[in-house]
Design an enzyme around this catalytic site. Structure first.
Site, PDB file in Angstrom:
ATOM      1  N   CYS A  78       0.964  -1.381   0.402  1.00  0.00           N
ATOM      2  CA  CYS A  78      -0.653   0.232   0.109  1.00  0.00           C
ATOM      3  C   CYS A  78       1.300   1.150   0.007  1.00  0.00           C
ATOM      4  O   CYS A  78       1.454   1.511  -1.119  1.00  0.00           O
ATOM      5  CB  CYS A  78      -1.358   0.449   0.871  1.00  0.00           C
ATOM      6  SG  CYS A  78      -2.699   0.775   1.001  1.00  0.00           S
ATOM      7  N   HIS A 165      -3.677  -5.113   0.282  1.00  0.00           N
ATOM      8  CA  HIS A 165      -2.788  -6.272   1.640  1.00  0.00           C
ATOM      9  C   HIS A 165      -3.221  -7.000   1.929  1.00  0.00           C
ATOM     10  O   HIS A 165      -3.983  -7.667   1.794  1.00  0.00           O
ATOM     11  CB  HIS A 165      -3.694  -5.301   3.098  1.00  0.00           C
ATOM     12  CG  HIS A 165      -3.766  -3.293   2.936  1.00  0.00           C
ATOM     13  ND1 HIS A 165      -2.702  -3.098   4.393  1.00  0.00           N
ATOM     14  CD2 HIS A 165      -4.202  -2.954   2.645  1.00  0.00           C
ATOM     15  CE1 HIS A 165      -2.760  -1.838   3.654  1.00  0.00           C
ATOM     16  NE2 HIS A 165      -3.583  -1.345   3.702  1.00  0.00           N
ATOM     17  N   GLU A 167      -1.976  -9.516   4.165  1.00  0.00           N
ATOM     18  CA  GLU A 167      -1.678  -9.360   5.396  1.00  0.00           C
ATOM     19  C   GLU A 167      -3.003  -9.534   6.182  1.00  0.00           C
ATOM     20  O   GLU A 167      -3.589 -10.561   6.884  1.00  0.00           O
ATOM     21  CB  GLU A 167      -1.074  -8.795   6.478  1.00  0.00           C
ATOM     22  CG  GLU A 167      -1.796  -7.552   6.583  1.00  0.00           C
ATOM     23  CD  GLU A 167      -1.094  -6.054   5.369  1.00  0.00           C
ATOM     24  OE1 GLU A 167      -1.274  -5.289   5.770  1.00  0.00           O
ATOM     25  OE2 GLU A 167      -1.014  -6.529   4.969  1.00  0.00           O
TER      26      GLU A 167
END
Length: 505
Positions: A78, A165, A167
């Site tokens: 990001c 993202h 994660e």
């Protein structure tokens, strides 16, 4: 020196989640704030640049010096990806509609980063800027319906960027992308486990303490209990445990927890300092002041106890990583001070020992299992260092403590009876500084309002309110109102973290 991945934190709410996801893949990761990042060492096999609430279009945006070796793999996520683009001469611009939530990602070019993933998948977006021009020597790897450059890489160097993202669990192949970065690009080995942590922690404790002795502040929770078990293995005969009753524990907790510790073979002394703590809290309403008073008093009692043993040089605490994060500053703003990291006197006679400072709560529990702690400690809900003082909004008085203890006991017992205790991360009651009108026995009442709080979480860094069954909540509310004198209204907190914190203060 063990291999690790370094995460440079630009201030993202997801930074700790990146670290957790990497550790779940048995790779050790560490987080460093971008302001304190200076150089890397030979143990670092890869760098992750986190997201941020800031914008690279701002004049004074978070930045670092690019002093990485050319062969060191870099992954920008990001803001991290936008920073890479900006640094190498690309263009980042504000977009009219902030992109937040799920998006359809399409791979445009094969890459090691996207091995074993589908050509089209769902990713999680959270940004208000976008890369509109790719730097020279870079190539576009993927796009979404709304942004043409959703992923990119350098043509020759192991530098990658994604504007989503990986994660976050909502990204379909997020775990696979992180695996690819670690094992295909960084060539790092899966070596870090909780068993390895125990071995390293014991060695570090011995190296640090050497001929000294340690006093360990036990709270009854899993964090301080794991610390005590580690110290007992590392320093046999040199550990002195103290369990303090500050008058802010739950119903019957001091006696029951002390008994459990003694059954584990720990050398522990119980100290009743409740009067001392409650006197110091008289008239205090500010939560930060409460935390500092309690923290300082804990240290005073510890030091008085330690004075009985001339060889004690260290105070061990159950500080874990979320404590450190929440007590640190984010662009100069403290979220809240945890008593074990935010309430220490400037002049302290003992040095601090925090073996779990880098671990998340679920990792601590895994360590506890390996060390043989019983389930009543490992599975016990987190309990704050300041105790019930921060679950009583406003002044802490004996009467208000009594009310919270009774209500909390009813709530927790009901959770256990209905087999819901293990389904939630943390549950407790909060006494509010408001009264409401009620009717009991055809008479008007004007009594306290009590809030029930129950959340689900993995590590405490983020949490969602627990969707407890309505009949259960009804039963608990009725019991509290009928059995706890001074309560005539019960409400249920449905706030998540963020934007709220788990505890109210």
């Amino acid at each position: 020196m063990k291999e690790k991945v370094l995460i440079i934190d630009f201030g993202s709410q997801y930074t700790q989640l990146i670290a957790r996801r990497i550790r779940e893949l048995n790779v050790y990761s560490e987080i460093v704030n971008y302001k304190s990042f200076k150089a890397i060492d030979s143990s670092i096999r890869g760098i992750v640049l986190s997201g941020s609430s800031a914008s690279t279009t701002q004049a004074l945006h978070p930045s670092i010096q690019w002093n990485f070796p050319s062969n060191l793999p870099i992954l920008g996520i990001c803001y991290g990806a936008q920073w890479i683009s900006n640094f190498f001469g690309g263009k980042v611009e504000r977009i009219h509609a902030r992109e937040y939530g799920r998006a359809c990602f399409e791979i445009l070019q094969e890459s090691p980063l996207f091995k074993r993933t589908d050509k089209k998948s769902i990713v999680w977006m959270s940004h208000g800027d976008t890369i509109t021009y790719i730097p020279q020597d870079f190539q576009i790897l993927g796009k979404t319906d709304s942004i043409p450059i959703a992923a990119f890489s350098h043509r020759e160097l192991p530098i990658y960027g994604v504007q989503f993202h990986p994660e976050v669990s909502h990204t379909t192949f997020g775990s696979e992308i992180l695996k690819n970065f670690l094992f295909e690009i960084c060539n790092i080995q899966e070596k870090w486990t909780t068993k390895e942590f125990i071995e390293e922690a014991i060695e570090e404790i011995r190296d640090k303490v050497q001929e000294g002795e340690v006093i360990c502040a036990l709270s009854g929770g899993v964090d301080s209990s794991v610390v005590a078990m580690l110290l007992q293995k590392a320093l046999p005969g040199k550990l002195h445990c103290i369990y303090i009753n500050n008058g802010l524990l739950r119903e019957g907790e001091f006696e029951s927890v002390l008994k459990t510790y003694q059954s584990l073979g720990l050398k522990v002394q119980g100290v009743d300092a409740s009067t001392r703590f409650l006197e110091a809290l008289r008239g205090v309403t500010d939560p930060e002041v409460k935390r500092k008073i309690i923290g300082n008093l804990f240290i005073e009692v510890f030091q008085e106890f330690a004075s009985q043993f001339p060889n004690i040089t260290y105070l061990a605490q159950g500080t874990i990583y979320p404590d450190v994060i929440e007590s640190s500053t984010i662009e100069g703003m403290v979220i809240k001070s945890h008593h074990n990291v935010g309430g220490l006197p400037e002049k302290m006679q003992l040095q601090i020992l925090e073996p779990l400072r880098k671990l998340f709560k679920d990792e601590v529990r895994e360590v506890g299992k390996l060390l043989g702690l019983p389930s009543e400690i490992i599975d016990r809900h987190p309990f704050p260092g300041p105790g019930l003082a921060i679950r009583i909004i406003g002044e802490v008085t004996p009467q208000r403590i009594h009310i919270v203890k009774q209500a909390d006991a009813i709530f927790i017992q009901a959770l256990k009876e209905q087999r819901l205790y293990q389904e939630v991360w943390q549950a407790f009651t909060v006494l509010l500084p408001v009264c409401s009108v009620g009717i009991m026995g055809d008479e008007r009442t004007y009594e306290n309002v009590l809030a029930l709080r129950a959340v689900t979480s993995i590590d405490g860094m983020t949490a969602d309110w627990a969707k407890l069954p309505y009949p259960f909540l009804t039963e608990v509310a009725n019991k509290i109102i009928n059995q706890v004198k001074g309560i005539n209204r019960v409400v249920y907190d449905i706030s998540s973290k963020p934007p709220a914190t788990i505890e109210w203060e």
